[in-house]
Design a protein around this motif. Structure first.
Motif, short mmCIF file in Angstrom:
data_model
loop_
_atom_site.label_atom_id
_atom_site.label_comp_id
_atom_site.label_asym_id
_atom_site.label_seq_id
_atom_site.Cartn_x
_atom_site.Cartn_y
_atom_site.Cartn_z
N SER A 54 -40.78 -5.90 8.69
CA SER A 54 -41.60 -6.60 7.70
C SER A 54 -43.08 -6.52 8.06
O SER A 54 -43.93 -6.32 7.19
CB SER A 54 -41.18 -8.07 7.60
OG SER A 54 -39.90 -8.19 7.06
N LYS A 55 -43.38 -6.69 9.35
CA LYS A 55 -44.77 -6.60 9.79
C LYS A 55 -45.34 -5.20 9.55
O LYS A 55 -46.47 -5.04 9.12
CB LYS A 55 -44.89 -6.97 11.28
CG LYS A 55 -44.68 -8.43 11.54
CD LYS A 55 -44.71 -8.73 13.03
CE LYS A 55 -44.38 -10.18 13.30
NZ LYS A 55 -44.33 -10.48 14.74
N THR A 58 -46.07 -4.74 5.91
CA THR A 58 -47.29 -5.47 5.55
C THR A 58 -48.52 -4.67 5.98
O THR A 58 -49.49 -4.54 5.21
CB THR A 58 -47.31 -6.86 6.22
OG1 THR A 58 -46.17 -7.59 5.76
CG2 THR A 58 -48.58 -7.61 5.89
N LYS A 62 -51.36 -3.05 3.43
CA LYS A 62 -52.78 -3.36 3.60
C LYS A 62 -53.59 -2.08 3.75
O LYS A 62 -54.66 -1.93 3.18
CB LYS A 62 -53.00 -4.28 4.79
CG LYS A 62 -52.60 -5.71 4.55
CD LYS A 62 -52.87 -6.55 5.77
CE LYS A 62 -52.41 -7.98 5.56
NZ LYS A 62 -52.62 -8.82 6.75
#
Length: 69
Positions: A54-55, A58, A62
């Motif tokens: 998930s990180k 993300t 970005k």
């Protein structure tokens, strides 16, 4: 380099537990405890991997947004 991460320690322990189970030399009750510990560690490792994924997603989103700007 710093010490091993929690994830790495859990994976090492899972490997140890796997070896114990593969040998099958311990009493059944002990093997059941080893199996239960292994399942718990497997789930914890899976959660760590899911959170890491998930990180990463993300970060990639970005970065993609920044590239489009």
């Amino acid at each position: 380099m710093a010490g091993k991460s929690t994830y790495e320690k859990k994976i090492e322990r899972l490997s140890e537990l796997s070896t114990i189970l593969e040998r099958g030399e311990a009493p059944l009750e002990e093997l059941l405890k080893v199996f239960e510990e292994g399942i718990k560690l497997y789930r914890e490792c899976n959660t760590i991997l899911d959170n890491t994924e998930s990180k990463i997603q993300t970060i990639l989103i970005k970065e993609e947004a920044n590239d489009e700007s």
